[in-house]
Design a protein around this motif. Structure first.
Motif, short mmCIF file in Angstrom:
data_model
loop_
_atom_site.label_atom_id
_atom_site.label_comp_id
_atom_site.label_asym_id
_atom_site.label_seq_id
_atom_site.Cartn_x
_atom_site.Cartn_y
_atom_site.Cartn_z
N SER A 1 -3.04 3.75 -3.21
CA SER A 1 -2.41 2.56 -3.79
C SER A 1 -1.91 2.82 -5.20
O SER A 1 -1.29 1.93 -5.81
CB SER A 1 -3.40 1.38 -3.79
N THR B 1 -1.67 0.72 0.98
CA THR B 1 -1.93 -0.33 1.96
C THR B 1 -1.28 0.00 3.30
O THR B 1 -1.89 -0.21 4.36
CB THR B 1 -1.40 -1.67 1.43
N THR B 2 -0.05 0.52 3.28
CA THR B 2 0.64 0.85 4.52
C THR B 2 -0.07 1.95 5.30
O THR B 2 -0.34 1.81 6.50
CB THR B 2 2.09 1.29 4.22
N GLN C 1 -4.24 -7.08 0.41
CA GLN C 1 -2.87 -7.20 -0.08
C GLN C 1 -2.67 -8.50 -0.86
O GLN C 1 -1.98 -8.51 -1.88
CB GLN C 1 -1.90 -7.15 1.11
N PRO D 1 2.55 2.08 -5.38
CA PRO D 1 2.57 0.74 -4.80
C PRO D 1 3.07 0.73 -3.36
O PRO D 1 4.04 1.41 -3.01
CB PRO D 1 3.53 -0.02 -5.73
N TYR D 2 2.37 -0.03 -2.53
CA TYR D 2 2.67 -0.26 -1.12
C TYR D 2 2.31 0.91 -0.20
O TYR D 2 2.12 0.70 0.99
CB TYR D 2 4.16 -0.61 -0.89
#
Length: 362
Positions: free
Chosen positions: A243, A250-251, A283, A246-247
């Motif tokens: 993380s 989480t993906t 998220q 960014p993104y």
């Protein structure tokens, strides 16, 4: 001519710096890591100084606490993650086969037949794709782990880094003042302004996003272990670390975590839904609580630019490049914004007529 000399001077200085990184990249790791630690801990040292401690005492207290915490984490957390990583690498081909079998079974149902997808053709395509993906992921994880194990074997990283961090922490303010005294007096305020912007960007992202990664890793790991997902600690901590971009964390964590949950819990949908809920909660907390409070919106590092910097510096300078990628990306972003602001107020942009002032969106 004066401008040309300045451009040549700074360009030559930059080339010397790059050459220095290339020549000494094999021995720079503990020194760069020590500087990074000192930079991260400097605000705590300043806070302790304001409470009455000397700089030496503050540095000793901070560094001892940091080393104790690091040793505890290494002794308690690393063995668990190592065992889970080894088990996960072994399970990847099995998980790929089980996931493929589940998708084939779903396609052979009435609902799957309504989609008019040839199960045999899909099986062949998925078999090739999953076997290549599983092989690539296994190789990647093994290389990461072997590199991490080799890194852990480098005694200098654990011996030299604390010493470098200690001395850098003691002399940090004096070094900043000395560097400031070397800046040409005609441009000192401009350079100070750029330095403040760079420090704001680096501090806001590295310190803020680093804390976001730690908290997100704890949320994901605790949630996945509470649900009972296999390798939940590894997946959660890995998602938290990734993380930093960014993104991405989480993906990747969502895809891996839900994939493992589907294979593990099928057809008990409630546990698969609980796994999805863990990442949804993470998220939500990241977007509405952690990011606004810890990072803020003034950092100005686009995720694509950050990913490019990590890949580029990692390819050029190895692990040392990964350590300097984010500060370098922040510095370059600030310098580009400064150059753009100067260009938008220059005759080159406005032309002979003077033009209008640049709009606020620039």
């Amino acid at each position: 001519m004066n401008l040309q000399r300045q451009i040549l001077f700074w360009l030559g200085l930059f080339l010397v710096f790059v050459a220095f990184l290339v020549v000494f990249s094999n021995v720079l790791l503990p020194f760069v890591a020590g500087m990074a630690v000192a930079y991260g801990l400097d605000p705590i040292a300043d806070w302790l100084e304001r409470r009455g401690l000397s700089r030496l005492s503050a540095s000793l207290v901070i560094l001892v606490g940091f080393v104790v915490l690091l040793v505890l984490l290494v002794l308690l957390l690393v063995p668990l993650l190592a065992n889970q990583l080894a088990g996960f690498i072994e399970k990847i081909p099995i998980y790929a086969q089980q996931l493929q079998a589940l998708i084939e079974a779903m396609l052979r149902t009435r609902a799957g037949q309504m989609l008019q997808i040839d199960a045999d053709q899909l099986k062949s395509s998925m078999g090739t794709l999953m076997s290549e993906a599983a092989g690539w992921l296994s190789t990647l994880l093994k290389s990461i782990w072997s590199g991490g194990a080799a890194l852990m074997d480098i005694a200098a990283l654990f011996v030299v880094t604390p010493v470098v961090a200690f001395y850098m922490l003691i002399d940090w303010d004096r070094m900043v003042a000395r560097i400031d005294s070397w800046v040409p007096r005609d441009y000192v305020e401009t350079v100070r302004g750029i330095a403040r912007d760079i420090d704001h960007a680096i501090a806001g992202f590295v310190r803020g996003q680093g804390l976001v990664c730690i908290l997100l890793g704890c949320i994901y790991a605790f949630g996945l272990m509470l649900v009972g997902v296999n390798f939940g600690l590894l997946i959660g901590i890995g998602a938290g670390i990734l993380s930093f971009i960014p993104y991405v964390g989480t993906t990747v964590g969502f895809v891996v975590g839900v994939g493992v949950a589907i294979v593990q819990f099928w057809p008990e949908w409630q546990w698969i839904g609980a796994t999805v809920l863990v990442f949804a909660v993470g998220q939500f907390v990241e977007g509405n609580i952690l990011q606004p409070r810890l990072v803020g919106g003034a950092v100005g590092l686009h995720p694509v630019w950050l990913m490019f910097a990590l890949f580029a510096f990692g390819a050029l300078f190895g692990f040392v490049g990964l350590l300097i990628a984010v500060p370098a990306a922040a510095a370059v972003a600030v310098l580009m914004r400064f150059a753009l602001s100067r260009y938008l107020t220059s005759p080159i942009y406005r032309g002979r007529t003077g033009g209008d002032e640049p709009s606020a969106r620039s």
